[in-house]
Design a protein around this motif. Structure first.
Motif, PDB file in Angstrom:
ATOM      1  N   PHE A  86      49.008-121.635  41.670  1.00 50.01           N
ATOM      2  CA  PHE A  86      50.159-122.101  42.462  1.00 50.01           C
ATOM      3  C   PHE A  86      51.517-121.851  41.565  1.00 50.01           C
ATOM      4  O   PHE A  86      52.190-121.169  42.023  1.00 50.01           O
ATOM      5  CB  PHE A  86      50.107-123.653  42.530  1.00 50.01           C
ATOM      6  N   PHE A  87      51.280-121.897  40.142  1.00 45.82           N
ATOM      7  CA  PHE A  87      52.290-121.500  39.310  1.00 45.82           C
ATOM      8  C   PHE A  87      52.501-119.853  39.306  1.00 45.82           C
ATOM      9  O   PHE A  87      53.685-119.458  39.376  1.00 45.82           O
ATOM     10  CB  PHE A  87      52.112-121.797  37.822  1.00 45.82           C
ATOM     11  N   ALA A  88      51.713-119.270  39.437  1.00 45.49           N
ATOM     12  CA  ALA A  88      51.572-117.639  39.502  1.00 45.49           C
ATOM     13  C   ALA A  88      52.367-117.275  40.709  1.00 45.49           C
ATOM     14  O   ALA A  88      53.193-116.279  40.848  1.00 45.49           O
ATOM     15  CB  ALA A  88      50.220-117.075  39.535  1.00 45.49           C
ATOM     16  N   ILE A  89      52.135-117.924  41.866  1.00 46.49           N
ATOM     17  CA  ILE A  89      52.677-117.618  43.386  1.00 46.49           C
ATOM     18  C   ILE A  89      54.127-117.992  43.095  1.00 46.49           C
ATOM     19  O   ILE A  89      55.015-117.289  43.713  1.00 46.49           O
ATOM     20  CB  ILE A  89      51.870-118.422  44.122  1.00 46.49           C
ATOM     21  N   LEU A  90      54.612-119.241  42.401  1.00 42.48           N
ATOM     22  CA  LEU A  90      55.847-119.497  42.365  1.00 42.48           C
ATOM     23  C   LEU A  90      56.772-118.711  41.448  1.00 42.48           C
ATOM     24  O   LEU A  90      57.600-118.195  41.899  1.00 42.48           O
ATOM     25  CB  LEU A  90      56.075-121.071  41.635  1.00 42.48           C
ATOM     26  N   VAL A  91      56.106-118.082  40.512  1.00 44.41           N
ATOM     27  CA  VAL A  91      56.668-117.171  39.666  1.00 44.41           C
ATOM     28  C   VAL A  91      56.966-115.959  40.534  1.00 44.41           C
ATOM     29  O   VAL A  91      57.938-115.026  40.301  1.00 44.41           O
ATOM     30  CB  VAL A  91      56.161-117.067  38.162  1.00 44.41           C
ATOM     31  N   LEU A  92      55.974-115.336  41.104  1.00 48.26           N
ATOM     32  CA  LEU A  92      55.967-113.977  41.887  1.00 48.26           C
ATOM     33  C   LEU A  92      56.939-114.319  43.087  1.00 48.26           C
ATOM     34  O   LEU A  92      57.530-113.251  43.363  1.00 48.26           O
ATOM     35  CB  LEU A  92      54.569-113.598  42.487  1.00 48.26           C
ATOM     36  N   ALA A  93      57.076-115.402  43.584  1.00 44.17           N
ATOM     37  CA  ALA A  93      57.927-115.616  44.458  1.00 44.17           C
ATOM     38  C   ALA A  93      59.395-115.666  44.179  1.00 44.17           C
ATOM     39  O   ALA A  93      60.259-115.642  44.985  1.00 44.17           O
ATOM     40  CB  ALA A  93      57.645-117.017  45.124  1.00 44.17           C
ATOM     41  N   GLY A  94      59.545-115.815  42.936  1.00 41.22           N
ATOM     42  CA  GLY A  94      60.985-115.769  42.160  1.00 41.22           C
ATOM     43  C   GLY A  94      61.403-117.284  42.373  1.00 41.22           C
ATOM     44  O   GLY A  94      62.773-117.319  42.272  1.00 41.22           O
ATOM     45  N   VAL A  95      60.660-118.175  42.422  1.00 40.09           N
ATOM     46  CA  VAL A  95      61.104-119.649  42.438  1.00 40.09           C
ATOM     47  C   VAL A  95      61.980-119.870  41.253  1.00 40.09           C
ATOM     48  O   VAL A  95      63.085-120.446  41.173  1.00 40.09           O
ATOM     49  CB  VAL A  95      59.942-120.586  42.769  1.00 40.09           C
ATOM     50  N   PRO A  96      61.559-119.537  40.169  1.00 43.66           N
ATOM     51  CA  PRO A  96      62.366-119.919  38.945  1.00 43.66           C
ATOM     52  C   PRO A  96      63.625-119.219  38.966  1.00 43.66           C
ATOM     53  O   PRO A  96      64.769-119.996  38.406  1.00 43.66           O
ATOM     54  CB  PRO A  96      61.445-119.352  37.636  1.00 43.66           C
ATOM     55  N   LYS A  97      63.871-117.930  39.242  1.00 48.23           N
ATOM     56  CA  LYS A  97      65.259-117.373  39.625  1.00 48.23           C
ATOM     57  C   LYS A  97      66.004-118.268  40.499  1.00 48.23           C
ATOM     58  O   LYS A  97      67.233-118.376  40.540  1.00 48.23           O
ATOM     59  CB  LYS A  97      64.987-115.824  39.610  1.00 48.23           C
ATOM     60  N   LEU A  98      65.162-118.625  41.677  1.00 49.67           N
ATOM     61  CA  LEU A  98      66.190-119.120  42.456  1.00 49.67           C
ATOM     62  C   LEU A  98      66.549-120.551  41.886  1.00 49.67           C
ATOM     63  O   LEU A  98      67.556-121.053  42.397  1.00 49.67           O
ATOM     64  CB  LEU A  98      65.263-119.493  43.821  1.00 49.67           C
ATOM     65  N   VAL A  99      65.727-121.262  41.359  1.00 53.14           N
ATOM     66  CA  VAL A  99      66.136-122.624  40.778  1.00 53.14           C
ATOM     67  C   VAL A  99      67.075-122.269  39.851  1.00 53.14           C
ATOM     68  O   VAL A  99      68.213-123.165  39.699  1.00 53.14           O
ATOM     69  CB  VAL A  99      64.732-123.201  40.350  1.00 53.14           C
ATOM     70  N   ALA A 100      66.935-121.382  39.160  1.00 55.19           N
ATOM     71  CA  ALA A 100      68.050-121.082  37.993  1.00 55.19           C
ATOM     72  C   ALA A 100      69.414-120.579  38.535  1.00 55.19           C
ATOM     73  O   ALA A 100      70.234-121.060  38.290  1.00 55.19           O
ATOM     74  CB  ALA A 100      67.700-119.959  37.099  1.00 55.19           C
ATOM     75  N   SER A 101      69.345-119.924  39.784  1.00 50.17           N
ATOM     76  CA  SER A 101      70.578-119.578  40.272  1.00 50.17           C
ATOM     77  C   SER A 101      71.101-120.978  41.026  1.00 50.17           C
ATOM     78  O   SER A 101      72.631-120.903  40.943  1.00 50.17           O
ATOM     79  CB  SER A 101      70.222-118.442  41.387  1.00 50.17           C
ATOM     80  N   VAL A 102      70.299-121.588  41.660  1.00 48.05           N
ATOM     81  CA  VAL A 102      70.743-122.879  42.267  1.00 48.05           C
ATOM     82  C   VAL A 102      71.376-123.936  41.090  1.00 48.05           C
ATOM     83  O   VAL A 102      72.595-124.310  41.365  1.00 48.05           O
ATOM     84  CB  VAL A 102      69.833-123.565  43.064  1.00 48.05           C
ATOM     85  N   LEU A 103      70.788-123.777  40.020  1.00 49.15           N
ATOM     86  CA  LEU A 103      71.523-124.609  38.775  1.00 49.15           C
ATOM     87  C   LEU A 103      72.727-124.010  38.379  1.00 49.15           C
ATOM     88  O   LEU A 103      73.747-124.703  38.078  1.00 49.15           O
ATOM     89  CB  LEU A 103      70.233-124.744  37.887  1.00 49.15           C
TER      90      LEU A 103
END
Length: 172
Positions: free
Chosen positions: A27-44
């Motif tokens: 789950f965490f790997a998919i989130l990282v590959l999908a760019g969720v941390p970048k998306l969350v960082a950009s939203v933040l």
């Protein structure tokens, strides 16, 4: 070491905890590959930029309000100074008008007194003239009566009669 990490028990493929761990890692790997941390960082980051712009706007508005307040205070002080100056000017003007009114009143009183004195003098002169005229008329009548009584026994003289008739008009 915790019990679930025991080699025999944890790494057993029939252990549900192993599959939960693997699923969590996937789950965490998919989130990282999908760019969720970048998306969350950009939203933040966008949220932070928005908050920072609102803070900057608030600081700008506060600075404008403080400048406006300082300007209003300066205008108030200037208006109070003008009001005080106007009050001083009005007091000086009132004193000047009071002095002028006092002088005009004194002049008016002096003119009225002089006018009253002239009227009194005229009345005195007129009264004296009337008294003199009355005295003259009375004296003429008395003289006429006295002369008439003296001449009553005498024969009448036409020249004397005309002189007595003119006596009243000539003495006035």
């Amino acid at each position: 070491m915790p019990h679930f990490l025991d080699f025999g028990h944890f790494y057993n493929l029939s252990n549900p905890e192993l599959w939960v761990g693997i699923g969590l890692i996937l789950f965490f790997a998919i989130l990282v590959l999908a760019g969720v941390p970048k998306l969350v960082a950009s939203v933040l980051d966008a949220k932070a930029v928005k908050i920072q712009s609102e803070l900057d706007e608030a600081a700008r508005l506060r600075a404008e309000a403080e400048a406006l307040l300082a300007q209003i205070r300066a205008e108030k002080a200037e208006a109070e100074a003008q009001a005080a100056e106007m009050l001083r000017t009005a007091e000086v003007e009132a004193r000047r008008l009071e002095a002028e009114a006092k002088v005009k009143l004194e002049e008016s009183m002096a003119r009225r007194q002089a006018l009253a004195e002239r009227r009194i003098e005229q009345a005195e002169v007129q009264a004296m003239a009337e008294v003199k005229a009355s005295a003259t008329d009375l004296a003429a009548k008395a003289a006429e009566q006295i002369l008439a009584e003296r001449l009553a026994g005498q024969k009448s003289d036409p020249l004397l009669d005309s002189a007595i008739a003119q006596l009243g008009t000539r003495l006035n």
